[in-house]
Design a protein around this motif. Structure first.
Motif, PDB file in Angstrom:
ATOM      1  N   TRP A  85      15.868  11.057 -15.342  1.00 35.67           N
ATOM      2  CA  TRP A  85      16.836  11.940 -16.006  1.00 35.67           C
ATOM      3  C   TRP A  85      16.265  12.495 -17.305  1.00 35.67           C
ATOM      4  O   TRP A  85      16.374  13.701 -17.578  1.00 35.67           O
ATOM      5  CB  TRP A  85      18.120  11.160 -16.270  1.00 35.67           C
ATOM      6  N   TRP A  88      13.539  15.004 -16.329  1.00 30.48           N
ATOM      7  CA  TRP A  88      14.091  16.231 -15.783  1.00 30.48           C
ATOM      8  C   TRP A  88      14.661  17.124 -16.886  1.00 30.48           C
ATOM      9  O   TRP A  88      14.490  18.340 -16.861  1.00 30.48           O
ATOM     10  CB  TRP A  88      15.159  15.898 -14.745  1.00 30.48           C
ATOM     11  N   ARG A  89      15.333  16.508 -17.852  1.00 28.00           N
ATOM     12  CA  ARG A  89      15.862  17.279 -18.983  1.00 28.00           C
ATOM     13  C   ARG A  89      14.733  17.930 -19.772  1.00 28.00           C
ATOM     14  O   ARG A  89      14.834  19.077 -20.194  1.00 28.00           O
ATOM     15  CB  ARG A  89      16.669  16.364 -19.906  1.00 28.00           C
ATOM     16  N   VAL A  91      11.670  18.657 -18.654  1.00 25.55           N
ATOM     17  CA  VAL A  91      11.020  19.690 -17.845  1.00 25.55           C
ATOM     18  C   VAL A  91      11.820  20.985 -17.868  1.00 25.55           C
ATOM     19  O   VAL A  91      11.257  22.085 -17.845  1.00 25.55           O
ATOM     20  CB  VAL A  91      10.833  19.183 -16.400  1.00 25.55           C
ATOM     21  N   ARG A  92      13.135  20.867 -17.950  1.00 29.16           N
ATOM     22  CA  ARG A  92      13.998  22.045 -17.902  1.00 29.16           C
ATOM     23  C   ARG A  92      14.288  22.649 -19.268  1.00 29.16           C
ATOM     24  O   ARG A  92      15.030  23.615 -19.372  1.00 29.16           O
ATOM     25  CB  ARG A  92      15.324  21.679 -17.238  1.00 29.16           C
ATOM     26  N   VAL A  93      13.702  22.089 -20.335  1.00 27.17           N
ATOM     27  CA  VAL A  93      13.980  22.602 -21.670  1.00 27.17           C
ATOM     28  C   VAL A  93      13.568  24.064 -21.759  1.00 27.17           C
ATOM     29  O   VAL A  93      12.560  24.484 -21.195  1.00 27.17           O
ATOM     30  CB  VAL A  93      13.247  21.760 -22.742  1.00 27.17           C
ATOM     31  N   SER A  94      14.381  24.847 -22.445  1.00 30.26           N
ATOM     32  CA  SER A  94      14.097  26.278 -22.507  1.00 30.26           C
ATOM     33  C   SER A  94      14.033  26.820 -23.920  1.00 30.26           C
ATOM     34  O   SER A  94      13.640  27.947 -24.135  1.00 30.26           O
ATOM     35  CB  SER A  94      15.173  27.060 -21.736  1.00 30.26           C
ATOM     36  N   THR A 185       6.788  19.583 -24.493  1.00 33.76           N
ATOM     37  CA  THR A 185       7.999  18.863 -24.098  1.00 33.76           C
ATOM     38  C   THR A 185       8.073  18.727 -22.584  1.00 33.76           C
ATOM     39  O   THR A 185       8.413  17.665 -22.043  1.00 33.76           O
ATOM     40  CB  THR A 185       9.248  19.591 -24.617  1.00 33.76           C
ATOM     41  N   ARG A 186       7.726  19.803 -21.874  1.00 33.17           N
ATOM     42  CA  ARG A 186       7.771  19.751 -20.411  1.00 33.17           C
ATOM     43  C   ARG A 186       6.714  18.816 -19.848  1.00 33.17           C
ATOM     44  O   ARG A 186       6.966  18.113 -18.864  1.00 33.17           O
ATOM     45  CB  ARG A 186       7.589  21.160 -19.855  1.00 33.17           C
ATOM     46  N   GLY A 189       7.932  15.457 -20.084  1.00 30.16           N
ATOM     47  CA  GLY A 189       8.922  15.257 -19.030  1.00 30.16           C
ATOM     48  C   GLY A 189       8.277  14.891 -17.710  1.00 30.16           C
ATOM     49  O   GLY A 189       8.761  14.008 -16.989  1.00 30.16           O
TER      50      GLY A 189
END
Length: 213
Positions: A85, A88-89, A91-94, A185-186, A189
């Motif tokens: 979790w 995944w958060r 990896v999805r950071v934008s 960050t990704r 992740g």
């Protein structure tokens, strides 16, 4: 003492210390504004919290392992899900989050100590990371190993901090970090997801129903 067990504990301490999180973001911000010495002082204080949380995590893990493999497998499953979790958060950071100190820190050592002891994410991340990397050796864990495992995790953490001190405060690093913050960050992740898969693979066989012989 099994050397692979010590290596796993050291690796867990290294991963816990170097993976981008609140503490790493804070030291990058302090180093960017006040240089390596301030960053090193912050990490020296933060190490107090790392030792505490790593010790508590290992106590919990060894205690669970002493009860029986089923409970440890359940803990491994929960830890794997939690790490997945988090990964995944990440990896999805934008967009970038606030990780740089807004004002100079007057006492980096004290600030790091308080930061390390009060970080609400420290214990669950420590338990999840150590469980993911020690689950394969659960049957070897005993209470007598606790001091050595804590020392091994501290060695891994110090290695991580040595790397952070070496790079923090450098202008090129500051520019690169700000430019590639999302990518860093990704990547962290992806690392968390990898350890999550590792934990789940070791936990799943013990939780699956066994076929009668």
């Amino acid at each position: 003492m099994d050397m692979s067990l010590l290596s796993a504990a050291a690796l867990a301490g290294f991963v816990y210390g170097i993976t981008p999180g609140p503490g790493v973001l804070a030291v990058l911000g302090i180093g960017a504004g006040q240089g390596r010495r301030a960053g090193a002082a912050f990490l020296a204080g933060h190490l107090v919290g790392d030792v505490l949380w790593a010790s508590i995590a290992l106590v919990a893990i060894i205690g669970v392992a002493a009860i029986g493999p089923l409970v440890f497998d359940i803990l491994g499953l929960i830890s794997g899900i939690y790490l997945f979790w988090l990964g995944w958060r990440a990896v999805r950071v934008s967009r970038s989050s606030d990780g740089v100190a807004a004002a100079p820190v007057r006492n980096p050592l004290l600030h790091g100590t308080i930061f390390g002891l009060t970080n609400p994410k420290a214990y669950p991340v420590a338990v999840a990371t150590f469980t993911a990397l020690l689950s394969a050796k659960a049957g070897l864990l005993t209470w007598s190993m606790l001091p050595v495992l804590v020392v091994a995790s501290c060695v891994g953490g110090l290695m991580a901090y040595a790397i952070l001190v070496a790079v923090v405060g450098a202008e090129a690093v500051r520019r690169s970090y700000r430019r590639h913050e999302i990518l860093i960050t990704r990547m962290s992740g992806v690392l968390f997801i990898g350890f999550a898969i590792h934990a789940l693979l070791h936990a799943a066989p013990g939780l699956l129903p066994r076929r009668p012989a």
